[in-house]
Scaffold this motif. Structure first.
Motif, PDB file in Angstrom:
ATOM      1  N   GLY A  22       0.396   0.391 -10.645  1.00 44.37           N
ATOM      2  CA  GLY A  22      -0.241  -0.766 -10.022  1.00 44.37           C
ATOM      3  C   GLY A  22      -0.503  -0.530  -8.549  1.00 44.37           C
ATOM      4  N   PHE A  23       0.446   0.109  -7.878  1.00 45.97           N
ATOM      5  CA  PHE A  23       0.259   0.432  -6.464  1.00 45.97           C
ATOM      6  C   PHE A  23      -0.887   1.425  -6.288  1.00 45.97           C
ATOM      7  CE2 PHE A  23       1.080   3.387  -2.974  1.00 45.97           C
ATOM      8  CZ  PHE A  23       1.041   2.516  -1.897  1.00 45.97           C
ATOM      9  N   LEU A  24      -0.888   2.488  -7.079  1.00 48.17           N
ATOM     10  CA  LEU A  24      -1.898   3.539  -6.923  1.00 48.17           C
ATOM     11  C   LEU A  24      -3.305   3.033  -7.227  1.00 48.17           C
ATOM     12  CD1 LEU A  24       0.014   6.609  -8.401  1.00 48.17           C
ATOM     13  CD2 LEU A  24      -0.440   6.099  -5.995  1.00 48.17           C
ATOM     14  N   THR A  25      -3.433   2.104  -8.164  1.00 46.92           N
ATOM     15  CA  THR A  25      -4.768   1.578  -8.469  1.00 46.92           C
ATOM     16  C   THR A  25      -5.309   0.708  -7.342  1.00 46.92           C
ATOM     17  OG1 THR A  25      -3.871  -0.330  -9.657  1.00 46.92           O
ATOM     18  CG2 THR A  25      -4.420   1.627 -10.968  1.00 46.92           C
ATOM     19  N   GLN A  26      -4.432   0.233  -6.474  1.00 46.53           N
ATOM     20  CA  GLN A  26      -4.851  -0.614  -5.359  1.00 46.53           C
ATOM     21  C   GLN A  26      -4.981   0.157  -4.039  1.00 46.53           C
ATOM     22  OE1 GLN A  26      -5.336  -4.247  -5.296  1.00 46.53           O
ATOM     23  NE2 GLN A  26      -5.692  -3.704  -7.425  1.00 46.53           N
ATOM     24  N   MET A  27      -4.809   1.468  -4.070  1.00 46.04           N
ATOM     25  CA  MET A  27      -4.860   2.261  -2.840  1.00 46.04           C
ATOM     26  C   MET A  27      -6.213   2.140  -2.130  1.00 46.04           C
ATOM     27  SD  MET A  27      -2.039   4.050  -2.092  1.00 46.04           S
ATOM     28  CE  MET A  27      -2.600   5.501  -1.254  1.00 46.04           C
ATOM     29  N   LYS A  28      -7.307   2.205  -2.877  1.00 49.01           N
ATOM     30  CA  LYS A  28      -8.628   2.084  -2.269  1.00 49.01           C
ATOM     31  C   LYS A  28      -8.791   0.693  -1.645  1.00 49.01           C
ATOM     32  CE  LYS A  28     -13.530   2.697  -3.214  1.00 49.01           C
ATOM     33  NZ  LYS A  28     -14.535   3.012  -4.225  1.00 49.01           N
ATOM     34  N   ALA A  29      -8.344  -0.315  -2.361  1.00 45.65           N
ATOM     35  CA  ALA A  29      -8.414  -1.678  -1.835  1.00 45.65           C
ATOM     36  C   ALA A  29      -7.518  -1.832  -0.611  1.00 45.65           C
ATOM     37  CB  ALA A  29      -8.012  -2.677  -2.920  1.00 45.65           C
ATOM     38  N   GLY A  33      -8.372  -3.296   3.053  1.00 50.34           N
ATOM     39  CA  GLY A  33      -7.674  -4.523   3.440  1.00 50.34           C
ATOM     40  C   GLY A  33      -7.721  -5.623   2.401  1.00 50.34           C
ATOM     41  N   THR A  34      -8.051  -5.271   1.157  1.00 44.17           N
ATOM     42  CA  THR A  34      -8.154  -6.284   0.100  1.00 44.17           C
ATOM     43  C   THR A  34      -7.146  -6.063  -1.024  1.00 44.17           C
ATOM     44  OG1 THR A  34      -9.857  -4.993  -1.047  1.00 44.17           O
ATOM     45  CG2 THR A  34     -10.608  -6.667   0.550  1.00 44.17           C
ATOM     46  N   ALA A  35      -6.115  -5.279  -0.773  1.00 48.66           N
ATOM     47  CA  ALA A  35      -5.124  -4.989  -1.815  1.00 48.66           C
ATOM     48  C   ALA A  35      -4.331  -6.244  -2.150  1.00 48.66           C
ATOM     49  CB  ALA A  35      -4.184  -3.887  -1.350  1.00 48.66           C
ATOM     50  N   ARG A  36      -3.904  -6.301  -3.402  1.00 53.04           N
ATOM     51  CA  ARG A  36      -3.053  -7.406  -3.842  1.00 53.04           C
ATOM     52  C   ARG A  36      -2.048  -6.862  -4.844  1.00 53.04           C
ATOM     53  NH1 ARG A  36      -4.896 -10.101  -8.726  1.00 53.04           N
ATOM     54  NH2 ARG A  36      -3.768 -11.903  -7.910  1.00 53.04           N
ATOM     55  N   PHE A  37      -0.955  -7.589  -5.020  1.00 42.80           N
ATOM     56  CA  PHE A  37       0.049  -7.198  -5.995  1.00 42.80           C
ATOM     57  C   PHE A  37      -0.405  -7.658  -7.369  1.00 42.80           C
ATOM     58  CE2 PHE A  37       3.004  -7.567  -2.225  1.00 42.80           C
ATOM     59  CZ  PHE A  37       3.143  -6.203  -2.069  1.00 42.80           C
ATOM     60  N   VAL A  38      -0.661  -6.710  -8.245  1.00 43.06           N
ATOM     61  CA  VAL A  38      -1.139  -7.027  -9.589  1.00 43.06           C
ATOM     62  C   VAL A  38       0.071  -7.351 -10.482  1.00 43.06           C
ATOM     63  CG1 VAL A  38      -3.246  -5.657  -9.366  1.00 43.06           C
ATOM     64  CG2 VAL A  38      -1.179  -4.574 -10.218  1.00 43.06           C
ATOM     65  N   PRO A  39      -0.157  -8.100 -11.573  1.00 40.28           N
ATOM     66  CA  PRO A  39       0.963  -8.468 -12.453  1.00 40.28           C
ATOM     67  C   PRO A  39       1.746  -7.269 -12.988  1.00 40.28           C
ATOM     68  CG  PRO A  39      -0.953  -9.805 -12.970  1.00 40.28           C
ATOM     69  CD  PRO A  39      -1.403  -8.776 -11.959  1.00 40.28           C
TER      70      PRO A  39
END
Length: 117
Positions: A22-29, A33-39
């Motif tokens: 989940g963290f790695l999929t949000q690296m680009k975001a 500055g648009t990253a969020r914690f996914v379920p």
């Protein structure tokens, strides 16, 4: 009993894969500055907590050596990860530093598990 321990180790790895994935999929975001914690991150951390507690209990029952200091450090890191992900789970954007901290703590937890004997 060993089969049960191995089953929980496998589930523990699935939990950390969900959290780190989940963290790695949000690296680009995160870079934008648009990253969020996914379920998946919350569910992975909870899976790690439940399976980790079960593993300690199963190993204690079998009189296997359990390094309580190592387990305490790993638990402390996981509690911080869980707290951050749980509190910020509904926010559309999470601060880069906070999001990066979760990734760093997750990675540290992995290396503690593997390298600390």
């Amino acid at each position: 009993m060993d089969v049960l321990i191995h089953l929980f180790v496998g589930l523990h790895i699935v939990g950390i894969a969900a959290l780190l994935g989940g963290f790695l999929t949000q690296m680009k975001a995160m870079g934008q500055g648009t990253a969020r914690f996914v379920p998946a991150m919350l569910h992975g951390a909870l899976t790690m907590l439940v399976t980790g507690v079960a593993l300690v209990g199963l190993n204690e029952v079998q009189d296997h050596y359990v390094n309580n200091i190592k387990i305490g450090v790993k638990l402390a890191l996981l509690v911080v990860i869980l707290a951050l992900v749980y509190v910020k789970r509904d926010e559309e954007r999470v601060d880069k530093g906070l999001f990066g901290l979760v990734g760093l703590l997750t990675t540290a937890n992995i290396f503690i598990a593997v390298l600390w004997m």
